[in-house]
Design a protein around this motif. Structure first.
Motif, PDB file in Angstrom:
ATOM      1  N   TYR A  73      86.845  45.110  94.923  1.00 60.50           N
ATOM      2  CA  TYR A  73      86.836  44.667  93.525  1.00 60.50           C
ATOM      3  C   TYR A  73      88.256  44.629  92.956  1.00 60.50           C
ATOM      4  O   TYR A  73      88.651  43.673  92.310  1.00 60.50           O
ATOM      5  N   TYR A 143      78.719  35.711  98.747  1.00 61.18           N
ATOM      6  CA  TYR A 143      78.355  36.180  97.421  1.00 61.18           C
ATOM      7  C   TYR A 143      78.621  37.674  97.240  1.00 61.18           C
ATOM      8  O   TYR A 143      78.921  38.133  96.148  1.00 61.18           O
ATOM      9  N   TRP A 147      82.207  42.223  95.339  1.00 64.72           N
ATOM     10  CA  TRP A 147      81.737  43.589  95.087  1.00 64.72           C
ATOM     11  C   TRP A 147      81.611  43.876  93.591  1.00 64.72           C
ATOM     12  O   TRP A 147      81.944  44.956  93.128  1.00 64.72           O
ATOM     13  N   ASP A 148      81.152  42.884  92.832  1.00 66.89           N
ATOM     14  CA  ASP A 148      80.818  43.177  91.438  1.00 66.89           C
ATOM     15  C   ASP A 148      79.296  43.382  91.344  1.00 66.89           C
ATOM     16  O   ASP A 148      78.590  43.315  92.359  1.00 66.89           O
ATOM     17  N   GLN A 149      78.831  43.675  90.135  1.00 66.83           N
ATOM     18  CA  GLN A 149      77.418  43.973  89.954  1.00 66.83           C
ATOM     19  C   GLN A 149      76.524  42.883  90.528  1.00 66.83           C
ATOM     20  O   GLN A 149      75.572  43.146  91.240  1.00 66.83           O
ATOM     21  N   LYS A 150      76.877  41.620  90.170  1.00 65.65           N
ATOM     22  CA  LYS A 150      76.067  40.490  90.597  1.00 65.65           C
ATOM     23  C   LYS A 150      76.017  40.437  92.121  1.00 65.65           C
ATOM     24  O   LYS A 150      74.968  40.250  92.720  1.00 65.65           O
ATOM     25  N   TYR A 152      76.521  42.833  94.332  1.00 66.67           N
ATOM     26  CA  TYR A 152      75.805  43.956  94.923  1.00 66.67           C
ATOM     27  C   TYR A 152      74.292  43.779  94.813  1.00 66.67           C
ATOM     28  O   TYR A 152      73.558  43.902  95.785  1.00 66.67           O
ATOM     29  N   TRP A 153      73.856  43.457  93.578  1.00 64.12           N
ATOM     30  CA  TRP A 153      72.411  43.413  93.363  1.00 64.12           C
ATOM     31  C   TRP A 153      71.770  42.172  93.953  1.00 64.12           C
ATOM     32  O   TRP A 153      70.640  42.237  94.458  1.00 64.12           O
ATOM     33  N   ALA A 154      72.452  41.033  93.910  1.00 67.18           N
ATOM     34  CA  ALA A 154      71.893  39.825  94.525  1.00 67.18           C
ATOM     35  C   ALA A 154      71.750  40.023  96.027  1.00 67.18           C
ATOM     36  O   ALA A 154      70.776  39.588  96.633  1.00 67.18           O
TER      37      ALA A 154
ATOM     38  N   GLU B  49      81.389  43.527  86.089  1.00 70.58           N
ATOM     39  CA  GLU B  49      81.802  44.905  86.326  1.00 70.58           C
ATOM     40  C   GLU B  49      81.708  45.213  87.824  1.00 70.58           C
ATOM     41  O   GLU B  49      80.955  44.582  88.547  1.00 70.58           O
ATOM     42  N   ALA B  51      80.607  46.825  91.272  1.00 69.22           N
ATOM     43  CA  ALA B  51      79.267  47.182  91.733  1.00 69.22           C
ATOM     44  C   ALA B  51      78.967  48.645  91.445  1.00 69.22           C
ATOM     45  O   ALA B  51      79.800  49.511  91.693  1.00 69.22           O
ATOM     46  N   SER B  52      77.770  48.903  90.899  1.00 72.63           N
ATOM     47  CA  SER B  52      77.384  50.266  90.605  1.00 72.63           C
ATOM     48  C   SER B  52      75.955  50.460  91.079  1.00 72.63           C
ATOM     49  O   SER B  52      75.013  50.076  90.406  1.00 72.63           O
ATOM     50  N   PRO B  53      75.791  51.023  92.301  1.00 72.97           N
ATOM     51  CA  PRO B  53      74.468  51.140  92.907  1.00 72.97           C
ATOM     52  C   PRO B  53      73.487  51.960  92.077  1.00 72.97           C
ATOM     53  O   PRO B  53      72.287  51.858  92.281  1.00 72.97           O
ATOM     54  N   ASP B  55      73.055  51.725  88.802  1.00 74.41           N
ATOM     55  CA  ASP B  55      72.630  51.012  87.611  1.00 74.41           C
ATOM     56  C   ASP B  55      71.458  50.100  87.927  1.00 74.41           C
ATOM     57  O   ASP B  55      71.617  48.919  88.172  1.00 74.41           O
ATOM     58  N   THR B  56      70.234  50.659  87.903  1.00 77.61           N
ATOM     59  CA  THR B  56      69.074  49.874  88.319  1.00 77.61           C
ATOM     60  C   THR B  56      68.581  48.922  87.234  1.00 77.61           C
ATOM     61  O   THR B  56      67.650  48.173  87.454  1.00 77.61           O
ATOM     62  N   TYR B  58      70.256  46.512  86.101  1.00 79.78           N
ATOM     63  CA  TYR B  58      70.906  45.214  86.258  1.00 79.78           C
ATOM     64  C   TYR B  58      69.921  44.192  86.838  1.00 79.78           C
ATOM     65  O   TYR B  58      69.214  44.476  87.803  1.00 79.78           O
ATOM     66  N   PRO B  60      69.770  40.932  88.778  1.00 79.60           N
ATOM     67  CA  PRO B  60      70.649  40.033  89.529  1.00 79.60           C
ATOM     68  C   PRO B  60      70.109  38.616  89.582  1.00 79.60           C
ATOM     69  O   PRO B  60      68.898  38.406  89.642  1.00 79.60           O
ATOM     70  N   ARG B  61      70.986  37.656  89.517  1.00 80.78           N
ATOM     71  CA  ARG B  61      70.605  36.264  89.727  1.00 80.78           C
ATOM     72  C   ARG B  61      71.420  35.730  90.887  1.00 80.78           C
ATOM     73  O   ARG B  61      72.604  36.041  91.019  1.00 80.78           O
TER      74      ARG B  61
END
Lengths: 222, 228, 161
Positions: A73, A143, A147-150, A152-154, B49, B51-53, B55-56, B58, B60-61
């Motif tokens: 990041y 993607y 290593w931002d929120q998007k 990581y979660w995607a 921001e 990545a913050s594992p 923070d559930t 969030y 994601p798209r």
């Protein structure tokens, strides 16, 4: 230029090779100067140009990018905020990726709707389908890298999709992640897939694709 | 004569690849590159921001070209999910790979191939439709980030209405579930959907619809998301 | 007649070929300029140097160079790192000191003080410097690099040029 070419031709006999590539006839129905409709025959070539653009911008982004959760990041922020033309190069890589997906899809539509996949070009169509999957793989693996929120979660969601595959899903998902959670191992894996494994596959299939085009020629007009 | 010669336009007609065709291809390439450079200059590439594992909350798209597929997945519930994640992609891939062998008639014009035409148009229409629906649902779910002010305002609203039925930190009604640790169980979008219309989320719900404005609803969900 | 057709074909070919060259030039410029800037930009950034507390005056020897180690924080791309460097402090007189970077000016190897000959010696290619940093022998092209130094209280501060 001319003298360098003459020097090389003298030793390597380049002329027949160059003539075969340069003089290869392109049929009139694929020439946009003759009919504007022929622009759709450019999609494949433009997709290739975009792939080259992605390779070049990607190589340069790697000068600063670090595939580790501690640094990924920060290194992307550094590219974005402190490197000259950094945000532009990153944006071109990102926009180019979308454009490449669009072009590959348009190219596929042209081949589909003009029936160009029919005999004798079945194998080239299949090579094209593999190229489509590879290009999508680039999109998915790239993607995660910022290593931002998007990212990581995607990626977490994407890998969980793989986990739903019957029998081997969980195993495959763990292999993709390099463990049970998205973390440092996942990031390195996705990075190496993105910059080594997929490019290698891409080049193999592109070479096959081009070889077959030259061998079989552009399909006849309808 | 080889098969290739018979079916391709590569007789003696046409233009040489270099320079005629390459020039045209090059002009189109320049236009495309200029467009990409322009978009890259104007558009701010998102970087959220780090990545913050943990923070559930969030949501994601995926990238826009995967949106249609993620929208499609919403329609496969429970055990059916495997249809969306495995069966359909596999069938699509198999159909694409086998296409030249399934469709062997020599007719190439799309109008002479009504089935291919229908399949192609339907597939594209479905992708566009699913993408549009995905964007619409995203828009309606867009939540402002949680601020301390919102949390305080949300707490006020909660203690005026919700507390009549729900329990919070040991006080309140007993008709409805205890919400003391709701923030660790549910995401904000889920809470908002319950507040807008509880019966859509759970048909047997007896919760009444409290007439809150969008801003007030965001405040309540902001407050509840902090109750972990 | 055929000659004229051949001529027009050739000039047309040349015209188109020049168009391709122009397009290639455009690509090289449009991508080359940003990518060159991108590549060299971190090399163009100047390091910011501050005064670094390096030694107590009481620890410095009067008659021979003293090796000191100083610590400093440095911005290294996207991170800030704690680095260590060594230098030699030579006492020139009352409260007058010279600080030499302990790097050979030939190719940057680390130097040692040889107490038997009273010289700085470089183990790599045999460069030799005297106690004032001047080249005595070997390939080094320049005298040793002097660091900025000042005294505050009873402490020695150094600053890289």
């Amino acid at each position: 230029m001319g003298r360098i070419y003459a020097f090389l031709d003298d030793r390597l006999n380049l002329e027949p090779l160059v003539r075969a590539i340069a003089d290869h006839p392109v049929p009139d129905h694929a020439n946009p100067l003759k009919t504007p409709k022929a622009l759709m025959y450019c999609f494949g070539g433009i997709a290739f140009m975009l792939i080259l653009l992605q390779i070049v911008t990607g190589m340069f982004l790697m000068l600063y990018y670090v595939p580790s959760p501690d640094h990924a990041y920060a290194s992307v922020t550094y590219i974005q905020d402190e490197v000259m033309f950094g945000s532009l190069v990153r944006a071109v890589h990102r926009v180019g990726a979308s454009a490449a997906i669009v072009m590959v899809f348009l190219h596929m539509m042209r081949v589909y709707f003009t029936g160009a996949y029919k005999k004798p070009r079945e194998l080239n169509w299949i090579a094209g389908i593999f190229l489509l999957v590879i290009v999508i793989g680039f999109g998915f693996s790239g993607y995660l890298l910022p290593w931002d929120q998007k990212a990581y979660w995607a990626t977490t969601v994407g890998i969980n999709l793989v986990a739903t595959v019957p029998l081997v899903g969980d195993f495959l998902a763990n292999v993709l992640r390099g463990g049970s959670e998205v973390g440092a191992l996942t990031l390195v894996r996705f990075f190496v897939i993105h910059v080594m494994f997929l490019p290698a596959l891409l080049l193999v299939f592109l070479a096959a694709h081009f070889f077959m085009i030259r061998r079989q020629g552009i399909s006849q007009p309808l | 004569m080889t098969t290739a010669d018979k079916t391709s336009g590569n007789g003696h007609s046409g233009h040489p690849f270099y320079p005629d065709h390459l020039l045209v291809e090059g002009i189109v390439a320049v236009i495309v590159l200029l467009a990409i450079l322009l978009v890259s200059q104007v558009w701010q590439v998102p970087l959220e921001e780090m990545a913050s594992p943990s923070d559930t909350s969030y949501v994601p798209r995926p990238e826009w070209y995967f949106l249609f597929y993620f929208q499609l997945l919403k329609y496969f519930h429970g055990p059916l999910i495997v249809v969306g994640t495995f069966v359909l992609p596999l069938l699509l891939f198999a159909a694409l790979v086998l296409l030249p062998f399934l469709d062997r008639k020599p007719a190439r014009g799309v109008l002479q191939r009504p089935r291919s035409l229908t399949a192609g148009v339907l597939a594209i229409a479905a992708m566009i439709l699913l993408t549009v629906v995905a964007y619409q649902e995203d828009d309606s779910m867009k939540l402002p980030p949680v601020t301390d002010q919102q949390v305080a305002a949300g707490k006020d609203i909660f203690y005026r209405f919700c507390i009549l039925c729900h329990k919070m930190d040991g006080q309140g009604g007993f008709m409805a579930p205890d919400l003391t640790h709701i923030g660790s169980r549910s995401g904000r979008t889920y809470m908002e959907r319950v507040i807008i219309n509880p019966k859509i989320v759970s048909p047997s719900s007896i919760m009444s619809i409290v007439p809150l404005s969008d801003a007030e609803r965001h405040e309540v969900s902001a407050y509840l998301s902090r109750k972990k | 007649m055929t000659a004229t057709i051949a001529e027009t074909t050739t000039s047309r070919r040349n015209f188109l070929a020049n168009g391709i060259k122009a397009i290639a030039g455009f690509f090289i410029l449009a991508l080359g300029i940003p990518l060159t800037g991108f590549t060299i930009s971190s090399a163009l950034k100047k390091d910011k140097h501050d005064w670094i507390e390096a030694a107590e005056l009481g620890d410095l020897s009067d008659d021979k160079p003293t090796r000191i180690t100083y610590h400093y924080r440095r911005k290294d791309g996207w991170m800030t790192t704690e680095s260590r460097k060594t230098a030699f402090v030579v006492k020139e007189g009352n409260d007058a000191y010279t600080v030499f970077a302990s790097r050979c000016t030939h190719l940057g190897c680390g130097l040692d003080w040889d107490a038997t000959t009273n010289q700085f010696k470089c183990p790599c290619h045999g460069g030799v410097f005297d106690a004032h940093g001047n080249v005595v022998e070997g390939p080094p092209p320049r005298p040793l690099v002097k660091l900025g130094c000042k005294i505050e209280g009873r402490k020695l501060f150094v600053m890289e040029a």
